[in-house]
Design an enzyme around this catalytic site. Structure first.
Site, PDB file in Angstrom:
ATOM      1  CD  GLU A  78       9.727  13.429  10.845  1.00 49.68           C
ATOM      2  OE1 GLU A  78       8.520  13.142  10.919  1.00 49.68           O
ATOM      3  OE2 GLU A  78      10.595  12.618  10.469  1.00 49.68           O
ATOM      4  CB  CYS A  93      13.141   8.776   7.908  1.00 47.35           C
ATOM      5  SG  CYS A  93      14.158   7.537   7.093  1.00 47.35           S
ATOM      6  N   GLY A 100       6.419   5.391   8.132  1.00 57.85           N
ATOM      7  CA  GLY A 100       5.629   6.619   8.070  1.00 57.85           C
ATOM      8  C   GLY A 100       5.782   7.395   9.356  1.00 57.85           C
ATOM      9  CB  SER A 101       3.911  10.239  10.672  1.00 60.36           C
ATOM     10  OG  SER A 101       2.607   9.704  10.681  1.00 60.36           O
ATOM     11  CE  LYS A 153      -2.730   3.385   1.476  1.00 57.49           C
ATOM     12  NZ  LYS A 153      -1.782   4.469   1.215  1.00 57.49           N
ATOM     13  N   PRO A 154       1.116   1.819  -1.185  1.00 57.82           N
ATOM     14  CG  PRO A 154       1.124   2.523  -3.417  1.00 57.82           C
ATOM     15  CD  PRO A 154       0.539   1.486  -2.496  1.00 57.82           C
ATOM     16  CD  GLU A 168      12.560   0.897  10.276  1.00 60.45           C
ATOM     17  OE1 GLU A 168      13.162   1.935  10.605  1.00 60.45           O
ATOM     18  OE2 GLU A 168      12.965  -0.237  10.588  1.00 60.45           O
ATOM     19  CG  LEU A 169       7.329   4.711  13.690  1.00 59.30           C
ATOM     20  CD1 LEU A 169       6.741   4.662  15.084  1.00 59.30           C
ATOM     21  CD2 LEU A 169       6.237   4.533  12.642  1.00 59.30           C
TER      22      LEU A 169
HETATM   23  P1  NDP Z   1       2.093   8.858   7.127  1.00 63.82           P
HETATM   24  O1  NDP Z   1       2.220   8.240   8.465  1.00 63.82           O
HETATM   25  O2  NDP Z   1       1.147   9.991   6.959  1.00 63.82           O
HETATM   26  O3  NDP Z   1       1.640   7.765   6.041  1.00 63.82           O
HETATM   27  C1  NDP Z   1       2.373   6.581   5.820  1.00 63.82           C
HETATM   28  C2  NDP Z   1       1.475   5.568   5.122  1.00 63.82           C
HETATM   29  O4  NDP Z   1       0.423   5.155   5.995  1.00 63.82           O
HETATM   30  C3  NDP Z   1       0.790   6.111   3.867  1.00 63.82           C
HETATM   31  O5  NDP Z   1       0.747   5.091   2.900  1.00 63.82           O
HETATM   32  C4  NDP Z   1      -0.589   6.443   4.385  1.00 63.82           C
HETATM   33  O6  NDP Z   1      -1.553   6.456   3.371  1.00 63.82           O
HETATM   34  C5  NDP Z   1      -0.820   5.280   5.328  1.00 63.82           C
HETATM   35  N1  NDP Z   1      -1.868   5.499   6.310  1.00 63.82           N
HETATM   36  C6  NDP Z   1      -2.360   6.665   6.786  1.00 63.82           C
HETATM   37  N2  NDP Z   1      -3.301   6.434   7.738  1.00 63.82           N
HETATM   38  C7  NDP Z   1      -3.409   5.085   7.850  1.00 63.82           C
HETATM   39  C8  NDP Z   1      -4.187   4.214   8.682  1.00 63.82           C
HETATM   40  N3  NDP Z   1      -5.043   4.684   9.590  1.00 63.82           N
HETATM   41  N4  NDP Z   1      -4.019   2.896   8.544  1.00 63.82           N
HETATM   42  C9  NDP Z   1      -3.125   2.390   7.651  1.00 63.82           C
HETATM   43  N5  NDP Z   1      -2.364   3.157   6.847  1.00 63.82           N
HETATM   44  C10 NDP Z   1      -2.493   4.488   6.957  1.00 63.82           C
HETATM   45  O7  NDP Z   1       3.568   9.252   6.687  1.00 63.82           O
HETATM   46  P2  NDP Z   1       4.026  10.104   5.447  1.00 63.82           P
HETATM   47  O8  NDP Z   1       3.576   9.420   4.192  1.00 63.82           O
HETATM   48  O9  NDP Z   1       3.632  11.528   5.675  1.00 63.82           O
HETATM   49  O10 NDP Z   1       5.630   9.969   5.501  1.00 63.82           O
HETATM   50  C11 NDP Z   1       6.451  10.829   6.208  1.00 63.82           C
HETATM   51  C12 NDP Z   1       6.840  10.206   7.536  1.00 63.82           C
HETATM   52  O11 NDP Z   1       7.492   8.970   7.310  1.00 63.82           O
HETATM   53  C13 NDP Z   1       7.844  11.047   8.315  1.00 63.82           C
HETATM   54  O12 NDP Z   1       7.456  11.080   9.668  1.00 63.82           O
HETATM   55  C14 NDP Z   1       9.143  10.285   8.155  1.00 63.82           C
HETATM   56  O13 NDP Z   1      10.070  10.485   9.183  1.00 63.82           O
HETATM   57  C15 NDP Z   1       8.657   8.882   8.112  1.00 63.82           C
HETATM   58  N6  NDP Z   1       9.654   8.007   7.502  1.00 63.82           N
HETATM   59  C16 NDP Z   1      10.354   7.153   8.296  1.00 63.82           C
HETATM   60  C17 NDP Z   1      11.355   6.364   7.757  1.00 63.82           C
HETATM   61  C18 NDP Z   1      12.141   5.417   8.604  1.00 63.82           C
HETATM   62  O14 NDP Z   1      12.841   4.595   8.050  1.00 63.82           O
HETATM   63  N7  NDP Z   1      12.072   5.491   9.920  1.00 63.82           N
HETATM   64  C19 NDP Z   1      11.683   6.444   6.337  1.00 63.82           C
HETATM   65  C20 NDP Z   1      10.868   7.351   5.588  1.00 63.82           C
HETATM   66  C21 NDP Z   1       9.898   8.112   6.170  1.00 63.82           C
HETATM   67  P3  NDP Z   1      -1.939   7.835   2.667  1.00 63.82           P
HETATM   68  O15 NDP Z   1      -0.665   8.470   2.184  1.00 63.82           O
HETATM   69  O16 NDP Z   1      -2.780   7.383   1.550  1.00 63.82           O
HETATM   70  O17 NDP Z   1      -2.619   8.662   3.693  1.00 63.82           O
END
Ligand code: NDP
Length: 520
Positions: free
Chosen positions: A388, A290, A234-235, A184-185, A256-257
């Protein structure tokens, strides 16, 4: 550009299917550097995600049966495909992220090509049966094995900042282990994941082994209910939701946040290298990495020199719409909502007394740009030092000594990565070991991500589990402990029927085994 994926059309490895409920819902994908719509992709429902999972479960035994060699052959073909088609992949990444050509080439193509080779070569080694010896005398003569069996169907949920590296990249070890994967991108950047499906099909991957569930947050939430493991990047806020949802089905997760990575510049640092690294690691990919440098602490004796160098280098950066190799240094802000966060942090800092010695505001449209920004006179009352930012900003703070630098570096809920600069590498390493983070560099930054042999994962609120290294593939497997008894009695002495003599004899044995020796 990957092209529009129309209703009911299947792209690559089973991307979408007709919706029996009616017209397929879709969402638009934008080029953030131009503001133009570049594609429409399906917004998949929970039922469609369940259908993908059914197909994945049917395909998985065949994929597992191909063995490491069969799967590795396909991964190596993908490695070559990625290089043969690098321009097309880069164009797709650039079109949906607005990042520069170089950021896509260096941090995505090179990561993907390296990872295909790495997992093709090392999956078997990391997942080979491990023979274990037990110290327990009652287990003598029994064979003990730790076996890694693929879990079945792995769900990968990824962010928008690195559609190949951070979304698709985690699929590679999961596939190498023998799992089927549903990715799921991010809704912001689905096109690269779809293109990866085309690549895998062309390279001989059987149908439904890799599938893409395009959609918004609810599509990701639906995926959690269907799979045996969730790999999430993600976040931190969404990571908590993922973990809570996964708890309903006891689905294991790896998270990985977010991060707020500190750089510490000690007074004996090579200031020129430190300044070059700060500007690059803070602003490459528009600061949307990240493990980018999010805040800098500089020991007082070299503070002025460091700020002067960073200012000069950041001022020279060229920002704009990426138009091929070498055209610009800094691209767009990929996610429109991120603009508000970046602007909010910068304005908060300026309102509390910080100065922007470079940049400080939005760039010219029509796309989403934020100027490369260097902030000084900052402190921990400002969001730019504690939250962040995920943008091309570099706040720099003067500190009295290394103790203050370490204290402030650790004054954060995050602990992803970081870096320490000192010409005395022993001192640099000693300071690095005091920083609370899952990874850390000395006289470097970002490079630890390329070491696929090393685990990469966050401490504190930056994550749970890790990618890369042995754990980066073993986590996608059931750890099965096997005991094989080949030499034994008809009835083991400790079993039924219990009798006093045997029980007392066993206690004597326990005392002999574990009751002797000196104690404090
Ligand atoms: P988000 O947390 O907003 O989204 C990540 C993914 O989760 C997206 O595909 C999003 O879909 C999906 N998503 C959102 N809500 C839900 C839910 N309730 N249930 C399941 N999936 C959901 O992160 P960002 O895309 O904004 O990415 C940036 C963040 O990622 C930053 O905090 C960064 O630090 C972190 N990151 C961490 C890394 C690491 O290795 N630690 C590497 C790269 C980034 P949709 O986009 O469709 O809303």
């Amino acid at each position: 550009m990957a092209g529009t994926v129309e209703q009911g059309q299947t792209s690559g490895n089973g991307t979408s299917s007709p919706n029996p409920q009616g017209p397929q819902a879709e969402f638009e994908v934008f080029n953030p550097a131009t503001g133009q719509v570049i594609a429409k992709v399906p917004d998949m429902s929970a039922e469609q995600v369940a259908e993908l999972a059914r197909k994945a479960r049917a395909a998985q035994p065949g994929w597992e049966a191909m063995g490491f060699e069969g799967r590795g052959r396909i991964l190596l073909r993908c490695q070559k495909w990625l290089l043969d088609n690098a321009e097309r992949v880069i164009e797709t990444i650039v079109s949906e992220t607005g990042k520069t050509w170089e950021d896509a080439q260096l941090a995505e193509i090179s990561y993907g090509a390296n990872a295909f080779g790495f997992w093709a070569k090392n999956a078997e080694k990391y997942l080979a049966d491990e023979r274990v010896k037990s110290a327990s005398v009652i287990l003598k003569g029994k064979k003990l094995i730790l076996r890694y069996k693929p879990l079945g169907v792995v769900g990968v949920i990824g962010p928008w900042n690195y559609p190949l590296t951070n979304s698709f990249g985690d699929c590679i070890p999961a596939l190498a282990a023998g799992n089927c994967v549903i990715l799921k991108p991010s809704e912001v950047t689905p096109l690269t994941s779809l293109l990866m499906g085309e690549m895998l099909t062309e390279c001989g991957m059987p149908a439904d082994v890799y599938q893409v569930a395009t959609g918004l947050g609810p599509t990701g939430a639906a995926l959690i209910d269907q799979v045996d493991f969730i790999m999430f990047t993600g976040s931190t806020a969404t990571g908590k939701k993922i973990m809570a949802k996964a708890a309903e089905t006891l689905t294991p997760v790896s998270l990985e946040l977010g991060g707020k990575d500190p750089m510490i510049v000690l007074s004996d640092a090579d200031v020129e290298r430190a300044a070059n690294t700060a500007v690059y690691a803070g602003m490459m990919n528009g600061g949307q990495t990240c493990i980018s440098i999010e805040r800098v602490y500089v020991e007082a004796p070299v503070y002025d020199e460091f700020v002067a160098k960073v200012t000069e280098k950041a001022k020279a950066l060229r920002q704009g719409v990426p138009a091929g190799p070498g055209s610009v240094d800094i691209g767009a802000v990929t996610f429109p909502k991120q603009m508000e966060i970046i602007e909010g942090h910068v304005n908060d800092a300026l309102a509390k007394g910080a100065r922007a010695v470079v940049g400080g505001k939005r760039g010219a449209g029509p796309g989403d740009f934020f100027e490369p920004t260097v902030l000084v006179d900052v402190d921990h009352s400002m969001e730019c030092m504690t939250e962040e930012t995920f943008g091309p900003t570099l706040p720099i703070m003067k500190v009295a000594d290394e103790d203050e630098a370490v204290r402030l570096a650790n004054e954060s809920p995050y602990g992803l990565s970081g870096s320490v600069f000192s010409k005395d590498v022993a001192r640099g390493e000693a300071v690095a070991r005091r920083v609370e983070s899952g990874a850390i560099c000395v006289n470097d930054a970002l490079m630890n991500y390329s070491a696929l042999e090393l685990p990469m994962g966050g401490a504190k609120a930056s994550g749970l589990g890790s990618r890369h290294g042995a754990h980066g593939i073993q986590k996608y497997c059931q750890h099965q402990a096997i005991l094989v008894s080949s030499l034994h009695l008809k009835r083991d002495v400790h079993t039924f029927p219990y009798n006093k003599r045997t029980t007392q004899g066993l206690m004597k044995l326990f005392r002999l085994l574990w009751g002797r020796g000196k104690r404090d």
